[in-house]
Scaffold this motif. Sequence first.
Motif, PDB file in Angstrom:
ATOM      1  N   CYS A  15     -17.845  30.600 -11.347  1.00 18.52           N
ATOM      2  CA  CYS A  15     -17.987  31.311 -12.611  1.00 18.52           C
ATOM      3  C   CYS A  15     -16.902  30.805 -13.558  1.00 18.52           C
ATOM      4  CB  CYS A  15     -17.919  32.827 -12.433  1.00 18.52           C
ATOM      5  SG  CYS A  15     -16.377  33.457 -11.787  1.00 18.52           S
ATOM      6  N   SER A  28      -6.763  34.319  -7.461  1.00 16.29           N
ATOM      7  CA  SER A  28      -8.147  34.069  -7.050  1.00 16.29           C
ATOM      8  C   SER A  28      -8.282  32.649  -6.506  1.00 16.29           C
ATOM      9  CB  SER A  28      -9.089  34.272  -8.239  1.00 16.29           C
ATOM     10  OG  SER A  28      -8.911  33.248  -9.204  1.00 16.29           O
ATOM     11  N   ARG A  29      -9.436  32.372  -5.926  1.00 16.87           N
ATOM     12  CA  ARG A  29      -9.705  31.018  -5.415  1.00 16.87           C
ATOM     13  C   ARG A  29     -10.240  30.188  -6.573  1.00 16.87           C
ATOM     14  NH1 ARG A  29      -9.679  29.541  -0.436  1.00 16.87           N
ATOM     15  NH2 ARG A  29     -11.559  28.296  -0.622  1.00 16.87           N
ATOM     16  N   TRP A  30      -9.307  29.808  -7.460  1.00 16.15           N
ATOM     17  CA  TRP A  30      -9.687  29.074  -8.660  1.00 16.15           C
ATOM     18  C   TRP A  30      -9.850  27.589  -8.393  1.00 16.15           C
ATOM     19  CZ3 TRP A  30      -6.087  25.489 -10.238  1.00 16.15           C
ATOM     20  CH2 TRP A  30      -4.773  25.668  -9.796  1.00 16.15           C
ATOM     21  N   ARG A  44     -13.618  29.596 -11.210  1.00 11.04           N
ATOM     22  CA  ARG A  44     -13.291  30.054  -9.859  1.00 11.04           C
ATOM     23  C   ARG A  44     -14.551  30.289  -9.052  1.00 11.04           C
ATOM     24  NH1 ARG A  44     -14.453  35.259  -9.067  1.00 11.04           N
ATOM     25  NH2 ARG A  44     -14.701  36.615 -10.861  1.00 11.04           N
ATOM     26  N   GLU A  45     -14.341  30.433  -7.747  1.00 13.98           N
ATOM     27  CA  GLU A  45     -15.452  30.770  -6.866  1.00 13.98           C
ATOM     28  C   GLU A  45     -15.953  32.167  -7.208  1.00 13.98           C
ATOM     29  OE1 GLU A  45     -14.059  30.500  -2.854  1.00 13.98           O
ATOM     30  OE2 GLU A  45     -13.902  28.315  -2.925  1.00 13.98           O
ATOM     31  N   VAL A  46     -17.248  32.361  -7.121  1.00 14.15           N
ATOM     32  CA  VAL A  46     -17.830  33.691  -7.338  1.00 14.15           C
ATOM     33  C   VAL A  46     -17.465  34.556  -6.140  1.00 14.15           C
ATOM     34  CG1 VAL A  46     -19.991  34.972  -7.532  1.00 14.15           C
ATOM     35  CG2 VAL A  46     -19.715  32.814  -8.758  1.00 14.15           C
ATOM     36  N   ASP A  47     -17.012  35.765  -6.408  1.00 21.74           N
ATOM     37  CA  ASP A  47     -16.679  36.702  -5.341  1.00 21.74           C
ATOM     38  C   ASP A  47     -17.904  36.955  -4.468  1.00 21.74           C
ATOM     39  OD1 ASP A  47     -14.069  37.014  -6.290  1.00 21.74           O
ATOM     40  OD2 ASP A  47     -14.655  38.641  -7.628  1.00 21.74           O
ATOM     41  N   ALA A  48     -17.686  37.029  -3.171  1.00 25.78           N
ATOM     42  CA  ALA A  48     -18.779  37.194  -2.213  1.00 25.78           C
ATOM     43  C   ALA A  48     -19.646  38.412  -2.523  1.00 25.78           C
ATOM     44  CB  ALA A  48     -18.229  37.281  -0.798  1.00 25.78           C
ATOM     45  N   GLY A  49     -19.056  39.505  -3.001  1.00 28.41           N
ATOM     46  CA  GLY A  49     -19.808  40.730  -3.248  1.00 28.41           C
ATOM     47  C   GLY A  49     -20.426  40.829  -4.633  1.00 28.41           C
ATOM     48  N   ALA A  50     -20.262  39.808  -5.472  1.00 25.95           N
ATOM     49  CA  ALA A  50     -20.776  39.880  -6.848  1.00 25.95           C
ATOM     50  C   ALA A  50     -22.297  39.828  -6.858  1.00 25.95           C
ATOM     51  CB  ALA A  50     -20.218  38.737  -7.680  1.00 25.95           C
ATOM     52  N   ARG A  57     -23.559  32.396 -12.903  1.00 21.08           N
ATOM     53  CA  ARG A  57     -23.265  31.442 -11.839  1.00 21.08           C
ATOM     54  C   ARG A  57     -23.494  30.006 -12.308  1.00 21.08           C
ATOM     55  NH1 ARG A  57     -23.181  34.034  -6.705  1.00 21.08           N
ATOM     56  NH2 ARG A  57     -23.408  36.271  -7.013  1.00 21.08           N
TER      57      ARG A  57
END
Length: 124
Positions: A15, A28-30, A44-50, A57
């Motif tokens: 994202c 964050s995992r940027w 950054r990576e999209v959060d798993a729960g998003a 995306r």
Amino acid sequence: MAGAQQLRILEGDLCVERAVDEGVALASRWVSLVRAPEGLTVVREVDAGADGASVERWRALYSGDSAHGLDLPGVLSRLIAPLAAAGVPVFVASTYDADLVLVPAERLAGAVAALRTAGHRVEE
């Protein structure tokens, strides 16, 4: 084709957002951080729960496997031009050696097709 590039699709969704809280962004995992006068932009990576409605995306095409120097003109434009002609939006983050071209996740197949038609090699 002269100027053809080798690209690969990176795993997972990313994202692009304006960081409201710099500490949260840095934790964050940027993938990329860009500071400009208007603020900090984070890829950054999209959060798993998003869920799908809460975040736009993007998928990343990476040119770093065939790194290029800063003195080569037109490297990025040869990637962006066929995507623009195909109507594919992009967000770009560049490094010293390579470019990371993000396209909306739902447009990935069309982006790959446009790049291949332009003579680029895209590894899936």
